[in-house]
Structure formats: C-alpha cells, structure tokens
Design a protein around this motif. Structure first.
Motif, PDB file in Angstrom:
ATOM      1  N   LEU A  52       0.890  -1.169   0.000  1.00  0.00           N
ATOM      2  CA  LEU A  52       0.000   0.000   0.000  1.00  0.00           C
ATOM      3  C   LEU A  52       0.916   1.203   0.000  1.00  0.00           C
ATOM      4  O   LEU A  52       1.899   1.222   0.730  1.00  0.00           O
ATOM      5  CB  LEU A  52      -0.792   0.059   1.311  1.00  0.00           C
ATOM      6  N   ASP A  53       0.596   2.198  -0.805  1.00  0.00           N
ATOM      7  CA  ASP A  53       1.555   3.301  -0.816  1.00  0.00           C
ATOM      8  C   ASP A  53       0.981   4.721  -0.774  1.00  0.00           C
ATOM      9  O   ASP A  53       1.748   5.661  -0.643  1.00  0.00           O
ATOM     10  CB  ASP A  53       2.558   3.151  -1.956  1.00  0.00           C
ATOM     11  N   ASP A  54      -0.315   4.886  -0.846  1.00  0.00           N
ATOM     12  CA  ASP A  54      -0.772   6.286  -0.839  1.00  0.00           C
ATOM     13  C   ASP A  54      -1.059   6.786   0.578  1.00  0.00           C
ATOM     14  O   ASP A  54      -2.182   7.092   0.938  1.00  0.00           O
ATOM     15  CB  ASP A  54      -1.959   6.512  -1.778  1.00  0.00           C
ATOM     16  N   TYR A  55      -0.002   6.817   1.366  1.00  0.00           N
ATOM     17  CA  TYR A  55      -0.103   7.278   2.754  1.00  0.00           C
ATOM     18  C   TYR A  55       0.558   8.643   2.880  1.00  0.00           C
ATOM     19  O   TYR A  55       1.311   9.075   2.001  1.00  0.00           O
ATOM     20  CB  TYR A  55       0.572   6.278   3.694  1.00  0.00           C
ATOM     21  N   GLU A  56       0.263   9.282   3.995  1.00  0.00           N
ATOM     22  CA  GLU A  56       0.977  10.520   4.337  1.00  0.00           C
ATOM     23  C   GLU A  56       2.071  10.170   5.323  1.00  0.00           C
ATOM     24  O   GLU A  56       1.891   9.290   6.160  1.00  0.00           O
ATOM     25  CB  GLU A  56       0.033  11.485   5.056  1.00  0.00           C
ATOM     26  N   PHE A  61      13.902   3.033   4.930  1.00  0.00           N
ATOM     27  CA  PHE A  61      14.539   1.756   5.192  1.00  0.00           C
ATOM     28  C   PHE A  61      16.027   1.967   4.964  1.00  0.00           C
ATOM     29  O   PHE A  61      16.428   2.374   3.880  1.00  0.00           O
ATOM     30  CB  PHE A  61      13.970   0.739   4.205  1.00  0.00           C
ATOM     31  N   HIS A  62      16.822   1.736   6.002  1.00  0.00           N
ATOM     32  CA  HIS A  62      18.255   2.055   5.911  1.00  0.00           C
ATOM     33  C   HIS A  62      18.456   3.468   5.366  1.00  0.00           C
ATOM     34  O   HIS A  62      19.283   3.680   4.469  1.00  0.00           O
ATOM     35  CB  HIS A  62      18.990   1.070   4.999  1.00  0.00           C
ATOM     36  N   ASP A  63      17.661   4.404   5.861  1.00  0.00           N
ATOM     37  CA  ASP A  63      17.755   5.812   5.475  1.00  0.00           C
ATOM     38  C   ASP A  63      17.368   6.114   4.039  1.00  0.00           C
ATOM     39  O   ASP A  63      17.514   7.228   3.571  1.00  0.00           O
ATOM     40  CB  ASP A  63      19.167   6.382   5.756  1.00  0.00           C
ATOM     41  N   GLU A  64      16.865   5.103   3.341  1.00  0.00           N
ATOM     42  CA  GLU A  64      16.375   5.374   1.992  1.00  0.00           C
ATOM     43  C   GLU A  64      14.861   5.525   2.062  1.00  0.00           C
ATOM     44  O   GLU A  64      14.167   4.654   2.593  1.00  0.00           O
ATOM     45  CB  GLU A  64      16.736   4.217   1.054  1.00  0.00           C
ATOM     46  N   SER A  65      14.367   6.628   1.531  1.00  0.00           N
ATOM     47  CA  SER A  65      12.940   6.890   1.627  1.00  0.00           C
ATOM     48  C   SER A  65      12.182   6.085   0.582  1.00  0.00           C
ATOM     49  O   SER A  65      12.400   6.225  -0.622  1.00  0.00           O
ATOM     50  CB  SER A  65      12.697   8.386   1.427  1.00  0.00           C
ATOM     51  N   ILE A  66      11.281   5.216   1.062  1.00  0.00           N
ATOM     52  CA  ILE A  66      10.501   4.366   0.151  1.00  0.00           C
ATOM     53  C   ILE A  66       9.569   5.222  -0.705  1.00  0.00           C
ATOM     54  O   ILE A  66       9.294   4.910  -1.859  1.00  0.00           O
ATOM     55  CB  ILE A  66       9.686   3.333   0.971  1.00  0.00           C
ATOM     56  N   ASN A  67       9.095   6.325  -0.123  1.00  0.00           N
ATOM     57  CA  ASN A  67       8.166   7.210  -0.853  1.00  0.00           C
ATOM     58  C   ASN A  67       8.747   7.700  -2.178  1.00  0.00           C
ATOM     59  O   ASN A  67       8.021   7.992  -3.115  1.00  0.00           O
ATOM     60  CB  ASN A  67       7.823   8.467  -0.050  1.00  0.00           C
ATOM     61  N   GLN A  68      10.066   7.806  -2.218  1.00  0.00           N
ATOM     62  CA  GLN A  68      10.706   8.400  -3.392  1.00  0.00           C
ATOM     63  C   GLN A  68      10.922   7.393  -4.521  1.00  0.00           C
ATOM     64  O   GLN A  68      11.298   7.767  -5.627  1.00  0.00           O
ATOM     65  CB  GLN A  68      12.085   8.982  -3.019  1.00  0.00           C
ATOM     66  N   LEU A  69      10.709   6.117  -4.239  1.00  0.00           N
ATOM     67  CA  LEU A  69      11.011   5.106  -5.250  1.00  0.00           C
ATOM     68  C   LEU A  69       9.915   5.038  -6.314  1.00  0.00           C
ATOM     69  O   LEU A  69       8.746   5.268  -6.024  1.00  0.00           O
ATOM     70  CB  LEU A  69      11.142   3.717  -4.602  1.00  0.00           C
ATOM     71  N   SER A  70      10.298   4.680  -7.528  1.00  0.00           N
ATOM     72  CA  SER A  70       9.296   4.448  -8.578  1.00  0.00           C
ATOM     73  C   SER A  70       8.627   3.105  -8.305  1.00  0.00           C
ATOM     74  O   SER A  70       9.114   2.306  -7.505  1.00  0.00           O
ATOM     75  CB  SER A  70       9.987   4.405  -9.940  1.00  0.00           C
ATOM     76  N   ASN A  71       7.515   2.832  -9.015  1.00  0.00           N
ATOM     77  CA  ASN A  71       6.821   1.551  -8.829  1.00  0.00           C
ATOM     78  C   ASN A  71       7.737   0.364  -9.068  1.00  0.00           C
ATOM     79  O   ASN A  71       7.735  -0.592  -8.314  1.00  0.00           O
ATOM     80  CB  ASN A  71       5.624   1.448  -9.792  1.00  0.00           C
ATOM     81  N   LYS A  72       8.517   0.464 -10.123  1.00  0.00           N
ATOM     82  CA  LYS A  72       9.420  -0.624 -10.468  1.00  0.00           C
ATOM     83  C   LYS A  72      10.446  -0.863  -9.355  1.00  0.00           C
ATOM     84  O   LYS A  72      10.734  -1.990  -8.981  1.00  0.00           O
ATOM     85  CB  LYS A  72      10.121  -0.257 -11.779  1.00  0.00           C
ATOM     86  N   GLU A  73      10.962   0.249  -8.835  1.00  0.00           N
ATOM     87  CA  GLU A  73      11.954   0.133  -7.758  1.00  0.00           C
ATOM     88  C   GLU A  73      11.341  -0.466  -6.488  1.00  0.00           C
ATOM     89  O   GLU A  73      11.995  -1.208  -5.759  1.00  0.00           O
ATOM     90  CB  GLU A  73      12.542   1.519  -7.439  1.00  0.00           C
ATOM     91  N   ARG A  74      10.074  -0.137  -6.244  1.00  0.00           N
ATOM     92  CA  ARG A  74       9.407  -0.695  -5.063  1.00  0.00           C
ATOM     93  C   ARG A  74       9.266  -2.198  -5.156  1.00  0.00           C
ATOM     94  O   ARG A  74       9.494  -2.923  -4.195  1.00  0.00           O
ATOM     95  CB  ARG A  74       7.993  -0.115  -4.917  1.00  0.00           C
ATOM     96  N   VAL A  75       8.857  -2.675  -6.340  1.00  0.00           N
ATOM     97  CA  VAL A  75       8.682  -4.111  -6.533  1.00  0.00           C
ATOM     98  C   VAL A  75      10.020  -4.819  -6.337  1.00  0.00           C
ATOM     99  O   VAL A  75      10.121  -5.843  -5.666  1.00  0.00           O
ATOM    100  CB  VAL A  75       8.100  -4.402  -7.943  1.00  0.00           C
TER     101      VAL A  75
END
Ligand SMILES: Nc1ncnc2c1ncn2[C@@H]1O[C@H](COP(=O)(O)OP(=O)(O)OP(=O)(O)O)[C@@H](O)[C@H]1O
Ligand SMILES: [Mg+2]
Length: 217
Positions: A52-56, A61-75
């Motif tokens: 799920l990703d449309d949160y505020e 994770f390890h200081d990398e913001s998941i919000n900034q990742l593209s869909n492909k990168e998230r998968v």
C-alpha cells in the motif's frame, strides 16, 4: 533500519485508519504487532511491505525513503528485502510444493537447477524437504504454512513479515511456526509478526499495540 514518521493512512476520505504512527524497528529485532480486530494491524504491515503506498508521512529503510522510489523500484525492493507469510497460506493449488517455493525466484538470473536447489534448501530448513512433489491439498495446515514460510525465505530476505501466520493452527503447530520463523531469521534479520495470541507475542523482543489506528504502547 525501518523508520516510520508521522504516518497517516485512510482507505476512504475522512475515515482515518492509521493515525500519526511513529515507529523504529532495528535490524535484528523481533516485533509482534497486537491489537483488536480493525485496529489497523494489516494496514500497517501492508504499508511496511510496500503493498500500500498512498499514505501521508515518511517510511524509510536504511535511510532510503521508500516514498521516493518508482513503482518498479518498489517491486524490486520488496522482492530483495521482504518475505511475507499470510494467515491463509496462499499456495497455488495447481503447483507442487517445490514449484510454489520457486515462485519468488521467477525472472531472477538463476538457472533452473539453481532455482530448484534454492527451493529445496528452503523447504529443508522448515522440515518439508520430503514433500517437494506433493500438492498443497495433500499436506496438513501446519505443513502448508511451513511451505508458505519456505517460499517467504527462498530469497533470504532481511525482513520477514507475517500477518497472523499462526492464525489457522493449533497450539503445537503455532509454536513450531514461530520457532521456525525465529530460527530462519538471520542474526541481523528482522521479524515482524501480527498476532492475536499473547502467548505468541510474548516470544518477541518487543510488542507494539495498536488501538484504533494509533500506537498505544
Ligand atoms: N481495502 C479496504 N478498504 C476499505 N477499508 C478497509 C480496507 N481494509 C481495511 N479497511 C478498514 O481499515 C480498518 C483497519 O483494518 P485492518 O485490516 O488493518 O485491521 P486489522 O487490525 O488487521 O484487523 P483484523 O485483526 O480483523 O485482521 C478497518 O476499519 C477496516 O474496515
Ligand atoms: Mg488483519
């Protein structure tokens, strides 16, 4: 390692499901999430599993913001880092035990033989090495859950998440599953498990309690 800041989430406008969640989970920690039905446990785990990703708010994770990742990168990120076990097993009935465990290796650069070996190792780790040829409806509930765990472990994820992984099981099977999850979470690996069962929760380093979408302790 996992850091959640000021997380707010609703499925429907104006019906908040998670409210101002702040949470840090360290590498190597085992955490149980408890709370009444409807308190938001599955929703929180789904966000942590990047389902799920449309949160505020911010999830890193390890200081990398998941919000900034593209869909492909998230998968890609989920596949490489997270293994998930659900209450309902979700084994595919027309595939054998071995083929079910091989599924997460689809599309990875291993030979067929290497994939079979990895899946077999994973099944042996949960004591299901003898059942490779069986179909899911030919094994017991506890055994099916062990297959689901083998599938979650096959890519050796650093985080294992379970949504009531012992929910359908009797006490002795439930104990076995928790032991297996703990045993197969490596030293720096993180285990996050939702449970209704306090005797299960007590076996974790920390218990997080959700109450109406808020962390209460
Ligand atoms: N897909 C959805 N669409 C709309 N609302 C949802 C959806 N999934 C869950 N909800 C609502 O969000 C709230 C939290 O649900 P969630 O599944 O996270 O609870 P839970 O703590 O896991 O409960 P349980 O212990 O029963 O599994 C509930 O009020 C639920 O009705
Ligand atoms: Mg739930």
């Amino acid at each position: 390692m996992i850091k959640i800041e000021n997380l707010n989430f609703s499925y429907k406008k104006n019906v908040p499901v998670l409210k101002n969640i702040n949470l840090n989970i360290n590498a190597g920690e085992s955490v149980a999430i408890v709370g009444k039905s409807g308190s938001g446990k599955t929703t929180l785990l789904s966000i942590m599993a990047i389902l799920l990703d449309d949160y505020e708010g911010n999830y890193s994770f390890h200081d990398e913001s998941i919000n900034q990742l593209s869909n492909k990168e998230r998968v890609k990120f989920r596949g490489e880092n997270i293994g998930i076990v659900f209450q309902g097993f979700y084994l595919l009935p027309h595939l054998t035990v071995l083929q079910n465990v091989m599924l997460p290796l689809d599309g990875l650069q291993y030979s067929k033989e290497e994939k079979i070996n990895l899946a077999q190792e994973s099944l042996s780790a949960v004591g299901m090495g003898e059942f490779v040829e069986s179909y899911p409806d030919e094994v017991s509930g506890g055994q099916a859950q062990r297959v689901a765990i083998a599938r979650a472990l096959v890519r050796r994820p650093s985080i294992i998440m379970g949504d009531e992984p012992t929910g359908n099981l009797d006490e002795s099977n439930s104990d076995m599953i928790i032991k297996l999850l703990k045993k197969n979470t490596n030293k720096d690996g993180t285990l996050i498990v939702i449970t209704h069962d306090m005797s299960v929760a007590e076996q974790f380093d920390r218990v997080i309690r959700l109450n109406k979408g808020e962390i209460s302790s």
